[in-house]
Design an enzyme around this catalytic site. Structure first.
Site, PDB file in Angstrom:
ATOM      1  N   GLU A   1      12.049  -7.119  -8.699  1.00 39.33           N
ATOM      2  CA  GLU A   1      11.611  -5.995  -9.526  1.00 39.33           C
ATOM      3  C   GLU A   1      10.635  -6.502 -10.560  1.00 39.33           C
ATOM      4  O   GLU A   1      11.034  -7.082 -11.567  1.00 39.33           O
ATOM      5  CB  GLU A   1      12.781  -5.321 -10.267  1.00 39.33           C
ATOM      6  CG  GLU A   1      13.754  -4.639  -9.356  1.00 39.33           C
ATOM      7  CD  GLU A   1      14.810  -3.832 -10.126  1.00 39.33           C
ATOM      8  OE1 GLU A   1      14.669  -3.649 -11.356  1.00 39.33           O
ATOM      9  OE2 GLU A   1      15.774  -3.399  -9.479  1.00 39.33           O
TER      10      GLU A   1
ATOM     11  N   GLU B   1      21.829  -6.837  -9.615  1.00 35.27           N
ATOM     12  CA  GLU B   1      21.915  -7.370 -10.977  1.00 35.27           C
ATOM     13  C   GLU B   1      23.356  -7.589 -11.427  1.00 35.27           C
ATOM     14  O   GLU B   1      23.705  -7.320 -12.571  1.00 35.27           O
ATOM     15  CB  GLU B   1      21.175  -6.447 -11.973  1.00 35.27           C
ATOM     16  CG  GLU B   1      19.692  -6.303 -11.665  1.00 35.27           C
ATOM     17  CD  GLU B   1      18.896  -5.613 -12.760  1.00 35.27           C
ATOM     18  OE1 GLU B   1      19.507  -5.038 -13.678  1.00 35.27           O
ATOM     19  OE2 GLU B   1      17.653  -5.669 -12.695  1.00 35.27           O
TER      20      GLU B   1
END
Ligand SMILES: *[C@@H]1O[C@H](CO)[C@@H](O)[C@H](O)[C@H]1NC(C)=O
Ligand SMILES: *[C@@H]1O[C@H](CO)[C@@H](O)[C@H](O)[C@H]1NC(C)=O
Ligand SMILES: *[C@@H]1O[C@H](CO)[C@@H](O)[C@H](O)[C@H]1NC(C)=O
Ligand SMILES: *[C@@H]1O[C@H](CO)[C@@H](O)[C@H](O)[C@H]1NC(C)=O
Ligand SMILES: *[C@@H]1O[C@H](CO)[C@@H](O)[C@H](O)[C@H]1NC(C)=O
Ligand SMILES: *[C@@H]1O[C@H](CO)[C@@H](O)[C@H](O)[C@H]1NC(C)=O
Ligand SMILES: *[C@@H]1O[C@H](CO)[C@@H](O)[C@H](O)[C@H]1NC(C)=O
Ligand SMILES: *[C@@H]1O[C@H](CO)[C@@H](O)[C@H](O)[C@H]1NC(C)=O
Ligand SMILES: *[C@@H]1O[C@H](CO)[C@@H](O)[C@H](O)[C@H]1NC(C)=O
Length: 679
Positions: free
Chosen positions: A208, A137
């Site tokens: 995710e 991320e």
């Protein structure tokens, strides 16, 4: 066009579930029975976190693995998975185009990749690893690094690719992941939010899919319905997604001091496999049926052409048609209020609000995301042994150190993490001063960037304060009366994990920032003043939570030394009969840490209530593999005024499992591996 074989993956946080390895086989088996094909994991090498053994167990059960290397992983894990010593490397700036950071990251990634290669664990070597992840991320923080961000992304990608693992790399939440690294989506609604692969030869990967959300102290667990998860997973596949990874499918337990700041010990208990590894219905069963329905569509999904057209104002069809008549359809009703009747290929279908029907043959509805047929199975906790006889407990009061007893001295307030190196949550800040009157109206004011603070004046507790996940700075302000003469002030600053998110983790500041004493007339500023420090508690330094360590101090009868915070309690107990998972009910305690047979089962913070007035966590996972049949040593470090007499050792089970748990649709990934790529 290359379309990838898709998988359902579960993100298994092997770091979080530092269960002893003997729990792995049954957890992996339950994931496989739930229709998953791939396990995603972070990792560690030490002690019971044996990554190679874990991967081999996954392989033995016929599943694949995505290795999320990081090395920064966030994951609500202490310091985002980075070692604390890294912050002391001269000139280091984490996660940026910085030579010291790139040197250490490169060394780590190389070591890990070489370890996997030497055990022949990559798919290119016949092993189970089909994907690995570099960074995590980073797109979220890249701007903070200005011109040092983009070159770091390019370096990380080319470094990873240069290691020649023979399997693809992904970067999640990194829209500009350089070729051939795949940009992946993380979130709850990737079918709606993901702009897609950034080049045509990359698959759409959702690394995710948040099955819930991690909890923080002071907040209720966030639950997400099985219907909602199924809707978004089906949509992602309908929109040519290749890989959906549930975050988490099993969250597990953050044992010891492994949680990040303000994160409870229990991690993602709301996932399809709960904290104890038990099946959570209807989530597990509903997703299993979804996976089975999608697997019935495999041929057209893998080799067919996708077309999409409206079926109504808020209704849409996604149709996959192969060369030899195979056809699968996903009919979407995006109206969240009303049922929709749609016509598709001359038949009508009734779609409930906000739902997707899956037609593996373009005719028969095999599954609808909003129709949950899985039943039952509520978790129940049975009271086991209560520790309600005062004479089975012994206690040891932690000494409150005064300035004259400390050896580490500085004329300033020290930064906490730099001082403790995170070897302990606890740092004592002490000073002494002369007070020349009997004035009782003084106010002690302390400002902290630690997480919790306990104040003592002349050995007596005067008060405590703590921050919260949303407000990290806090103040303790107490009326105190000082003696005429010398006074000793001892302030215990406590951390509940290091931060795990955001840029510049290496520069975060914790601990006391300002200390003042306000009298009637004026105030004294103790910020720059002779301070004495003690790193850690005496009981910690002596490891009195172990069998050997506990004999090094004099324990006394429960309640024999008054009601002072900072007390250690110990007792012995036998393992509950049976095989059900075991949980320690610490509902009567305040805040602290618990150990069983010398192993920390985590921090507890029962006194930090949610807005509903209940503790964030009451039961603490006690894996049977930590227990002996009899004579287990339980030690509690209580920082407040908790009552150990109400503690109990309970067992956890699922009552009434019905439904579709046993039914399975046996399409194995190996059955279609050969057809995984088609042009
Ligand atoms: C991921 O799963 C959660 C439930 O766990 C679901 O609510 C969410 O919609 C899913 N995310 C996406 C992008 O579908
Ligand atoms: C459904 O509608 C919402 C709100 O208009 C929109 O944000 C979302 O992208 C739509 N989803 C689908 C699958 O069409
Ligand atoms: C949709 O249809 C079902 C079954 O016919 C019915 O039970 C339900 O109440 C309807 N829902 C709405 C929002 O109209
Ligand atoms: C639908 O009906 C039309 C007209 O009767 C027919 O030509 C067509 O083949 C039918 N389509 C399917 C998929 O059955
Ligand atoms: C420190 O001060 C306290 C309180 O005056 C006293 O009881 C203790 O003996 C002193 N300790 C040392 C090591 O001087
Ligand atoms: C950490 O401590 C060292 C000395 O031990 C000091 O030189 C350094 O400035 C400290 N760093 C921070 C961020 O406080
Ligand atoms: C404080 O103590 C000193 C020395 O013992 C004494 O002279 C003085 O009177 C005391 N002050 C008060 C306010 O009691
Ligand atoms: C301290 O005491 C005064 C009165 O003596 C009171 O007004 C004030 O609220 C108290 N402050 C705190 C922090 O308890
Ligand atoms: C206290 O002293 C510190 C260090 O000299 C200074 O930064 C701070 O502003 C002072 N605080 C007050 C309220 O005077």
């Amino acid at each position: 066009m290359v379309r990838w074989l898709w998988w359902f993956a579960l993100l298994w946080e092997a770091l979080g579930t530092t269960h002893a390895g003997n729990m792995w086989p049954s957890l992996i088996a339950k994931a496989k029975a739930g229709g998953l094909d791939v396990i995603d994991t972070y990792f560690d090498f030490s002690g019971r976190h044996d990554i190679v053994r874990f991967i081999k167990e996954v392989q033995a059960q016929g599943l694949y693995l995505c290795l999320r290397i990081g090395p920064f992983i966030e994951a609500e894990w202490n310091y985002g998975g980075l070692p604390v010593w890294l912050r002391d490397v001269q000139g280091i700036v984490f996660r940026s185009d910085n030579e010291p950071f790139k040197y250490h990251m490169g060394r780590f990634v190389t070591k890990l990749v070489n370890m996997m290669k030497s055990k022949r664990l990559y798919a290119s070597q016949g092993g189970p690893i089909i994907l690995s992840q570099i960074e995590n991320e980073y797109g979220m923080v890249e701007k903070a690094f200005h011109e040092n961000g983009p070159p770091y992304v390019r370096w990380a990608a080319s470094f990873a690719v240069g290691l020649q693992t023979g399997v693809p790399w992904v970067m999640c939440k990194q829209d500009d992941a350089p070729d051939p690294v795949i940009n992946a989506c993380n979130g709850r609604r990737c079918g709606e939010t993901f702009a897609g692969p950034n080049s045509p030869n990359k698959p759409a990967i959702w690394t995710e899919n948040w099955t819930s959300l991690y909890q923080v102290y002071g907040e209720e667990p966030l639950t997400r319905s099985a219907e909602d998860i199924a809707f978004h997973t089906a949509l992602f596949i309908a929109r040519k997604g290749s890989y959906v990874n549930y975050y988490m499918y099993h969250g597990g337990t953050n044992f010891g001091r492994t949680t990040a700041a303000y994160i409870p010990t229990s991690y993602y208990d709301q996932a399809p496999l709960d904290e104890y590894g038990l099946i959570r219905q209807p989530k597990w069963g509903h997703l299993k049926e979804l996976h089975a329905a999608i697997k019935l569509c495999l041929k057209p999904l893998l080799s067919g052409e996708q077309t999409t057209f409206p079926l109504g104002q808020l209704q849409q069809a996604y149709v996959f048609k192969g060369i030899s008549e195979e056809c699968a359809a996903f009919l979407v009703n995006n109206n969240s209020r009303v049922n929709a009747t749609v016509f598709f290929e001359n038949s009508s279908y009734e779609l409930p609000p906000k739902s997707i029907s899956i037609l593996p043959d373009c005719k028969t509805e095999a599954f609808n995301t909003a129709k949950v047929s899985t039943q039952g199975g509520t978790r129940s906790i049975k009271l086991g042994q209560k520790f309600d006889l005062p004479n089975i407990w012994e206690e040891y009061k932690e000494a409150i150190p005064n300035f004259n007893e400390t050896s580490l001295r500085e004329n300033v307030l020290l930064e906490q993490t730099n001082t403790t190196k995170d070897t302990t949550d606890y740092l004592w800040y002490t000073f002494s001063f002369q007070h020349d009157s009997l004035d009782t109206g003084s106010i002690l004011q302390v400002n902290s960037l630690g997480h919790v603070l306990y104040g003592f004046v002349n050995g007596n507790f005067v008060g405590s304060a703590h921050g919260s996940p949303s407000n990290r700075g806090f103040a303790l302000e107490k009326n105190v009366s000082f003696n005429n003469g010398t006074n000793h002030v001892s302030l215990l600053s406590v951390m509940v994990g290091l931060p795990d998110s955001g840029a510049f983790l290496e520069r975060r500041v914790a601990g006391l920032r300002r200390v003042r004493i306000q009298d009637k007339e004026d105030f004294k500023n103790f910020t720059n003043y002779p301070w004495g420090y003690q790193v850690g508690l005496l009981g910690e330094n002596l490891q009195i939570y172990t069998e050997i360590g506990s004999s090094k101090v004099q324990w006394s009868k429960l309640g024999s030394s008054g009601n002072q915070p900072l007390t250690w309690y110990k007792t012995l107990f036998d393992a509950p009969a049976g095989e059900d998972p075991v949980a320690l009910n610490l509902g009567s305690m305040g805040k602290g840490e618990a150990w069983v047979n010398g192993q920390s089962i985590g921090r507890y913070w029962v006194s930090f209530h949610t807005s509903n007035g209940s503790p964030s966590q009451t039961w603490y996972n006690l894996p049977r593999s930590f227990l002996k049949p009899t004579g287990n040593l339980l030690v509690l470090l209580e920082e407040e005024n908790g009552n150990p007499v109400e503690v109990s050792v309970d067992t956890v089970s699922i009552a009434n499992v019905h439904g579709n748990v046993a039914r399975s649709h046996p399409t194995r990934p190996s059955d279609f591996m050969g057809g995984s790529k088609s042009n």
